[in-house]
Design a protein around this motif. Structure first.
Motif, PDB file in Angstrom:
ATOM      1  N   ARG A 139       0.828  -1.195   0.000  1.00  0.00           N
ATOM      2  CA  ARG A 139       0.000   0.000   0.000  1.00  0.00           C
ATOM      3  C   ARG A 139       0.871   1.257   0.000  1.00  0.00           C
ATOM      4  O   ARG A 139       0.555   2.242  -0.684  1.00  0.00           O
ATOM      5  N   SER A 140       1.968   1.229   0.745  1.00  0.00           N
ATOM      6  CA  SER A 140       2.858   2.394   0.798  1.00  0.00           C
ATOM      7  C   SER A 140       3.458   2.674  -0.572  1.00  0.00           C
ATOM      8  O   SER A 140       3.512   3.825  -1.029  1.00  0.00           O
ATOM      9  N   GLY A 141       3.930   1.615  -1.253  1.00  0.00           N
ATOM     10  CA  GLY A 141       4.498   1.795  -2.582  1.00  0.00           C
ATOM     11  C   GLY A 141       3.484   2.314  -3.578  1.00  0.00           C
ATOM     12  O   GLY A 141       3.784   3.171  -4.412  1.00  0.00           O
ATOM     13  N   THR A 142       2.254   1.806  -3.480  1.00  0.00           N
ATOM     14  CA  THR A 142       1.195   2.270  -4.385  1.00  0.00           C
ATOM     15  C   THR A 142       0.868   3.732  -4.139  1.00  0.00           C
ATOM     16  O   THR A 142       0.672   4.506  -5.091  1.00  0.00           O
ATOM     17  N   LEU A 143       0.805   4.131  -2.877  1.00  0.00           N
ATOM     18  CA  LEU A 143       0.571   5.549  -2.569  1.00  0.00           C
ATOM     19  C   LEU A 143       1.705   6.415  -3.101  1.00  0.00           C
ATOM     20  O   LEU A 143       1.479   7.532  -3.588  1.00  0.00           O
ATOM     21  N   GLY A 144       2.941   5.900  -3.029  1.00  0.00           N
ATOM     22  CA  GLY A 144       4.070   6.632  -3.589  1.00  0.00           C
ATOM     23  C   GLY A 144       3.938   6.803  -5.096  1.00  0.00           C
ATOM     24  O   GLY A 144       4.228   7.872  -5.645  1.00  0.00           O
ATOM     25  N   ILE A 145       3.487   5.745  -5.787  1.00  0.00           N
ATOM     26  CA  ILE A 145       3.280   5.813  -7.242  1.00  0.00           C
ATOM     27  C   ILE A 145       2.225   6.865  -7.580  1.00  0.00           C
ATOM     28  O   ILE A 145       2.415   7.702  -8.477  1.00  0.00           O
ATOM     29  N   LEU A 146       1.104   6.826  -6.855  1.00  0.00           N
ATOM     30  CA  LEU A 146       0.029   7.795  -7.113  1.00  0.00           C
ATOM     31  C   LEU A 146       0.490   9.220  -6.826  1.00  0.00           C
ATOM     32  O   LEU A 146       0.156  10.154  -7.570  1.00  0.00           O
ATOM     33  N   SER A 147       1.278   9.402  -5.771  1.00  0.00           N
ATOM     34  CA  SER A 147       1.750  10.754  -5.443  1.00  0.00           C
ATOM     35  C   SER A 147       2.727  11.267  -6.498  1.00  0.00           C
ATOM     36  O   SER A 147       2.751  12.462  -6.805  1.00  0.00           O
ATOM     37  N   ALA A 148       3.539  10.357  -7.096  1.00  0.00           N
ATOM     38  CA  ALA A 148       4.430  10.775  -8.184  1.00  0.00           C
ATOM     39  C   ALA A 148       3.624  11.262  -9.379  1.00  0.00           C
ATOM     40  O   ALA A 148       3.978  12.253 -10.037  1.00  0.00           O
ATOM     41  N   LEU A 149       2.529  10.565  -9.647  1.00  0.00           N
ATOM     42  CA  LEU A 149       1.652  10.980 -10.741  1.00  0.00           C
ATOM     43  C   LEU A 149       1.029  12.344 -10.462  1.00  0.00           C
ATOM     44  O   LEU A 149       0.945  13.211 -11.343  1.00  0.00           O
ATOM     45  N   ILE A 150       0.638  12.559  -9.216  1.00  0.00           N
ATOM     46  CA  ILE A 150      -0.018  13.820  -8.847  1.00  0.00           C
ATOM     47  C   ILE A 150       0.960  14.985  -8.894  1.00  0.00           C
ATOM     48  O   ILE A 150       0.660  16.044  -9.450  1.00  0.00           O
ATOM     49  N   VAL A 151       2.175  14.800  -8.312  1.00  0.00           N
ATOM     50  CA  VAL A 151       3.109  15.936  -8.255  1.00  0.00           C
ATOM     51  C   VAL A 151       3.602  16.323  -9.639  1.00  0.00           C
ATOM     52  O   VAL A 151       3.992  17.476  -9.858  1.00  0.00           O
ATOM     53  N   SER A 152       3.572  15.376 -10.594  1.00  0.00           N
ATOM     54  CA  SER A 152       3.999  15.737 -11.946  1.00  0.00           C
ATOM     55  C   SER A 152       3.096  16.819 -12.528  1.00  0.00           C
ATOM     56  O   SER A 152       3.525  17.606 -13.376  1.00  0.00           O
ATOM     57  N   TRP A 153       1.858  16.869 -12.065  1.00  0.00           N
ATOM     58  CA  TRP A 153       0.918  17.871 -12.581  1.00  0.00           C
ATOM     59  C   TRP A 153       1.210  19.253 -12.019  1.00  0.00           C
ATOM     60  O   TRP A 153       0.706  20.257 -12.534  1.00  0.00           O
TER      61      TRP A 153
END
Length: 649
Positions: free
Chosen positions: A382-396
């Motif tokens: 779950r932590s890794g998945t949240l990290g992936i989603l946050s990388a997607l968000i911060v790119s915006w």
């Protein structure tokens, strides 16, 4: 003319660097095959993310699909030999792809029966699937990681059949052909703990790294390192150290780190006066440390969590102080070298102002999200998945590099391609681990080591160090650790060494084998980029990493350095160990407020060893020796001559 010659001298030969870590002969598929491979890779990554987070399935079924699907990607991407067709998939590889699917399909269809009869009864289909599946894995590994690991795996397989004719501790009664392959192609071997790690942690965190790279967080880390310390004396070398820490958190390959950051830092070091070999050695040593840098350490750390049952968060925490000592030694070496040779940093006018870099600090948010989720008790998945989603968000938030659908799909594809090698490595390591468990040779080998060591823990650790270094010279870190953990760790634990100490000890030496001659992959890759002499680069890298060769014995003597104890004791031991590492660097560089004579260097080295040994009496001796030499040098040479080097403007 001179400038043109310098530019030509500093060209980065990435092809030469790649040759030092076998990465296979990759195809660049075109047309419909390229499009098909793209979507197969995207589906591979999405499938794993869904299974790990939303739709769990039987673990053995999951691993069988993981290996089979990984085989499809590996045989599509990697050509068998140099010079073979690299723009399309030939007929024989379509056959291998079909066989990979068939083996995974067989396990999936007969999953219940196979789990019931594995290692006890077997059907002809089990044996055929086992033989074909094992051969496919050996070929996958040969293509993606070179010959060393498949050869070792074949020797272990051969050992199962020739045991009755072997002498002494190697003797066993032998195993039936059908029994062996039905056993090894199950969760007792190929689908065991090593494949469990590659199908869960490795896929997830490689995807995390791919998304960090796509969101430009990786580029930002290098730029931040340049902005923070590029101006200091010997600044580019310190940039290499700092980027090793930052970039190492998203990459588990020492050679990968060298190639990614070395093509920036090595030319910068050359520009301010570092010789080729020293520039390469600094980059190699710093990049190697990335594999022991929390929170995302090399894949071996995830394997350690599965083998020992110790939570990954505890392993990452235990690695923190040794990691800091490693990079402290690298930084001090770089600073002392700059002082000795009067090396300056980069002009401030060429650096991005730190204020401008801080305005982009949000790009580091995914790493903090990952760490925060782990500390809050969320699972690694779950932590890794949240990290992936946050990388997607911060790119915006980064207007120039927003991850749209195309960039997101590309990151998913890259993650699958990067995972294929580790799928093969972990499955092949599973063969070795399975043979060790089946024959019991691991226990007998451990007994032999202990007999030679005479029940001496320090001698046993010395032999463990040699075995880990030798294995690491010919194999990737993950495979080297897996084999050493199966053969050596049980014996160390048997004589009273704590499991986390034994396994971390082995893991560290498997990691730093990347800079250990005669096969120093990271040093050779960095030497290729710097166009330096390989052996001189390797020797300098060992000098820079000397503290790292000693640190594992430090936490063997005192587990406090693995954060095993109360906070005040941990802080005290960390402080004295840091002083020891500092004096050790001064001794090996021959500089402390001025040049050190050989008697002073030898005495200071002894004081450093006293400080590194976490005992009150030895600490006092070490402090007295170090302080005494510092005072003598201060009186003889005055203030640090390096302080007189003007900062560039």
């Amino acid at each position: 003319m001179a400038a043109a010659q310098q530019a030509n001298d500093d060209k980065i030969d990435l092809a030469a660097a790649d040759n030092y870590e076998f990465t296979g002969y990759k195809r660049n598929l075109t047309g419909w095959q390229g499009h098909l491979l793209f979507w197969v890779c995207v589906a591979f990554t999405v499938f794993h993310l869904l299974i790990l987070n939303v739709f769990p399935i039987d673990s053995i079924l999951f691993r069988a699909i993981h290996v089979g699907w990984g085989g499809v990607i590996a045989f599509a991407v990697y050509a068998p030999l140099r010079g073979r067709t690299l723009s399309s998939i030939p007929l024989y590889d379509w056959l291998f792809i079909g066989l990979s699917i068939a083996c995974a399909g067989y396990v999936s269809y007969y999953i219940d029966e196979l789990q019931f009869r594995a290692g006890a009864l077997y059907e002809p289909g089990d044996v055929i699937a086992g033989v074909v599946g094992t051969l496919l894995i050996l070929e996958m590994t040969r293509r993606t990681a070179g010959l060393a690991l498949p050869i070792i795996a074949c020797l272990f397989i051969l050992y199962c059949f020739i045991g009755p004719w072997l002498p002494g501790m190697l003797y066993h009664k032998g195993y039936n052909f059908g029994f062996f392959f039905s056993y090894i192609y199950s969760d007792q071997g190929i689908f065991g703990v090593t494949t469990q790690v590659s199908s869960t942690y490795i896929v997830l965190f490689i995807t995390f790294g791919a998304f960090l790279t796509a969101s430009r967080a990786g580029d930002y880390m290098n730029d931040l390192a340049v902005s923070l310390v590029g101006w200091a004396r010997g600044g580019p070398a310190k940039v290499a150290v700092l980027s090793g820490i930052l970039f190492g958190t998203i990459s588990g390959s020492a050679v990968g780190n060298v190639v990614a950051s070395g093509m920036i830092t090595i030319p910068m070091m050359r520009r301010v006066g570092y010789d080729r070999s020293t520039a390469g050695a600094i980059e190699a040593t710093s990049s190697t440390g990335g594999q022991i840098t929390p929170p995302v350490m090399g894949a071996g750390a995830f394997l350690m969590a599965e083998i020992t049952g110790i939570p990954y968060t505890d392993i990452a925490l235990a690695a923190l102080i040794p990691c800091l000592l490693f990079y402290l030694a690298c930084y001090v070496h770089c600073d002392l070298h700059a002082v000795k040779h009067g090396l300056r940093g980069l002009p401030r006018s060429e650096l991005t102002p730190i204020g401008a870099m801080m305005r982009k600090a949000y790009l580091l948010a995914p790493i903090f999200v990952l760490i925060g989720a782990l500390l809050m008790g969320y699972s690694e998945f779950r932590s890794g998945t949240l990290g992936i989603l946050s990388a997607l968000i911060v790119s915006w938030l980064h207007r120039d590099h927003r991850m749209g659908p195309r960039a997101t799909l590309a990151a998913l594809e890259i993650a699958a391609r990067e995972t294929a090698q580790l799928v093969a490595i972990c499955a092949c390591a599973g063969i070795i681990v399975g043979v060790i468990a089946l024959t019991g040779v691991g226990g007998r080998f451990s007994h032999l080591i202990l007999s030679i060591a005479g029940e001496s823990q320090i001698l046993a650790m010395f032999f463990a160090m040699l075995i880990s270094l030798i294995l690491g010279m010919g194999m990737p870190t993950t495979a080297a650790y897996a084999v050493a953990a199966s053969v050596v760790a049980p014996g160390l634990i048997r004589i009273g060494i704590e499991p986390i100490v034994a396994h971390m000890f082995i893991f560290y030496y498997a990691v730093i084998s990347s800079i250990t001659p005669p096969v120093a992959l990271a040093s050779f890759a960095a030497a290729a980029i710097a166009q330096a002499d390989q052996w001189r680069t390797s020797i300098i890298a060992v000098k820079l990493g000397l503290a790292t060769f000693i640190v594992p014995f430090m936490f063997f003597i005192s587990p406090l350095l693995l954060a095993q104890g109360d906070l005040l004791s941990i802080l005290y031991v960390f402080a004295t160990a840091s002083a020891g590492v500092f004096f050790l660097a001064c001794s090996t560089e021959g500089w402390l407020n001025g040049p050190l004579a050989w008697p002073q260097r030898i005495l200071l080295f002894g004081g450093a060893v006293c400080l590194i040994t976490p005992e009150t009496v030895t600490d006092m001796i070490g402090i007295a020796v170090g302080a005494g030499i510092w005072i003598i040098q201060r009186l003889r040479h005055g203030a640090d001559p390096g302080a007189k080097i003007p900062s560039p403007t």
